[in-house]
Design a protein around this motif. Structure first.
Motif, PDB file in Angstrom:
ATOM      1  N   VAL A  53       0.856  -1.182   0.000  1.00  0.00           N
ATOM      2  CA  VAL A  53       0.000   0.000   0.000  1.00  0.00           C
ATOM      3  C   VAL A  53       0.890   1.230   0.000  1.00  0.00           C
ATOM      4  N   PRO A  54       0.702   2.149  -0.963  1.00  0.00           N
ATOM      5  CA  PRO A  54       1.530   3.360  -0.996  1.00  0.00           C
ATOM      6  C   PRO A  54       1.408   4.131   0.313  1.00  0.00           C
ATOM      7  N   VAL A  55       2.530   4.596   0.827  1.00  0.00           N
ATOM      8  CA  VAL A  55       2.543   5.338   2.086  1.00  0.00           C
ATOM      9  C   VAL A  55       2.115   6.772   1.820  1.00  0.00           C
ATOM     10  N   ALA A  56       1.043   7.204   2.490  1.00  0.00           N
ATOM     11  CA  ALA A  56       0.543   8.565   2.300  1.00  0.00           C
ATOM     12  C   ALA A  56       1.483   9.551   2.987  1.00  0.00           C
ATOM     13  N   PRO A  57       1.686  10.732   2.403  1.00  0.00           N
ATOM     14  CA  PRO A  57       2.545  11.736   3.038  1.00  0.00           C
ATOM     15  C   PRO A  57       1.950  12.203   4.361  1.00  0.00           C
ATOM     16  N   TYR A  58       2.810  12.560   5.293  1.00  0.00           N
ATOM     17  CA  TYR A  58       2.344  13.012   6.605  1.00  0.00           C
ATOM     18  C   TYR A  58       1.585  14.326   6.453  1.00  0.00           C
ATOM     19  N   ASP A  59       0.406  14.416   7.062  1.00  0.00           N
ATOM     20  CA  ASP A  59      -0.434  15.607   6.903  1.00  0.00           C
ATOM     21  C   ASP A  59      -0.608  16.371   8.215  1.00  0.00           C
ATOM     22  N   GLY A  60       0.356  16.229   9.127  1.00  0.00           N
ATOM     23  CA  GLY A  60       0.260  16.923  10.411  1.00  0.00           C
ATOM     24  C   GLY A  60       0.267  18.434  10.267  1.00  0.00           C
ATOM     25  N   ARG A  61      -0.568  19.097  11.074  1.00  0.00           N
ATOM     26  CA  ARG A  61      -0.668  20.567  11.059  1.00  0.00           C
ATOM     27  C   ARG A  61      -0.226  21.091  12.423  1.00  0.00           C
ATOM     28  N   LEU A  62       0.659  22.075  12.410  1.00  0.00           N
ATOM     29  CA  LEU A  62       1.211  22.633  13.640  1.00  0.00           C
ATOM     30  C   LEU A  62       0.154  23.463  14.366  1.00  0.00           C
ATOM     31  N   LEU A  63      -0.121  23.087  15.627  1.00  0.00           N
ATOM     32  CA  LEU A  63      -1.129  23.797  16.412  1.00  0.00           C
ATOM     33  C   LEU A  63      -0.549  24.534  17.612  1.00  0.00           C
ATOM     34  N   GLY A  64       0.540  24.019  18.176  1.00  0.00           N
ATOM     35  CA  GLY A  64       1.095  24.648  19.369  1.00  0.00           C
ATOM     36  C   GLY A  64       2.457  24.086  19.691  1.00  0.00           C
ATOM     37  N   GLN A  65       3.011  24.552  20.814  1.00  0.00           N
ATOM     38  CA  GLN A  65       4.320  24.080  21.248  1.00  0.00           C
ATOM     39  C   GLN A  65       4.380  24.139  22.766  1.00  0.00           C
ATOM     40  N   VAL A  66       5.031  23.130  23.341  1.00  0.00           N
ATOM     41  CA  VAL A  66       5.185  23.076  24.794  1.00  0.00           C
ATOM     42  C   VAL A  66       6.472  23.799  25.162  1.00  0.00           C
ATOM     43  N   VAL A  67       6.347  24.837  25.994  1.00  0.00           N
ATOM     44  CA  VAL A  67       7.507  25.618  26.442  1.00  0.00           C
ATOM     45  C   VAL A  67       7.484  25.642  27.968  1.00  0.00           C
TER      46      VAL A  67
END
Length: 209
Positions: A53-67
């Motif tokens: 099965v072809p591997v789909a590209p990662y579609d993650g969207r940046l929402l925040g960051q832990v500081v």
């Protein structure tokens, strides 16, 4: 004399025939080996490629960051209200969105969830989507993030997510009275940000022009 000459001629002819026959056998054998190798290679390629099965590209969207153990929002929470309403898809009105850490003990690796809270026909609803945590503590939501939903039953005003380690396992009502319960639904994927254009992404795109 003639007999001797004929014998020599016949002997030479037989030698040539034998040589040609051996050469023909060699060619046939070589061809068969080459064909077997070709068939074997084609078969191996077919078996390796079969069912892949072809591997789909990662579609993650940046929402925040832990500081320093605090979540800094890169996407405003108000911008995610409508996507949550669409993701519920049952008339639930979402009025609160937040990112929450789940960590049962200090030895557990913390996990982060994007949570939407709302109401439908006077009943409490909540949804939690698991976020991906990058090495620099950036928080991303992809379509492969698991989805948990809590729905309060009659007599229950609010449902809490229950968890073990850093994974959500279910829901329970804030009131432990008999008959007051919450329904937990789980899905391995979500479509919260499908076809959604985030303002933070548009700003980054404009700044790169």
């Amino acid at each position: 004399m003639v007999k001797n000459n004929f014998a020599r001629f016949r002997s030479a002819l037989l030698s040539q025939t034998t040589l040609l026959f051996m050469l023909l056998l060699f060619v046939v054998a070589t061809s068969a080996c080459s064909r077997r190798e070709a068939i074997r290679e084609e078969s191996e390629l077919g078996e390796e490629g079969e069912g892949e099965v072809p591997v789909a590209p990662y579609d993650g969207r940046l929402l925040g960051q832990v500081v320093f153990d605090t979540v800094e929002y890169i996407v405003s929470r108000e911008e995610l209200l409508q996507p949550f309403i669409r993701e519920f898809g049952d008339g639930t009105v979402v009025d609160q969105v937040m990112i929450r850490k789940v960590q049962e003990t200090k030895t557990d690796t913390p996990a982060y969830y994007l949570v939407g809270l709302g109401m439908r026909s006077g009943a409490f609803r909540s949804m939690a989507l698991e976020l991906d945590v990058a090495a620099d503590k950036s928080l991303y939501l992809s379509s492969s993030g698991s989805k948990h939903m809590c729905q309060s039953g009659a007599g229950c005003g609010f449902c809490y997510f229950t968890f073990s380690g850093n994974k959500i396992t279910g829901c329970e009502c804030e009131s432990r009275a008999p008959g007051n319960n919450c329904t937990h639904k789980f899905s391995e994927r979500n479509s919260l940000l499908k076809d959604v254009s985030l303002r933070s992404e548009r700003r980054r795109s404009d700044s790169n022009k």
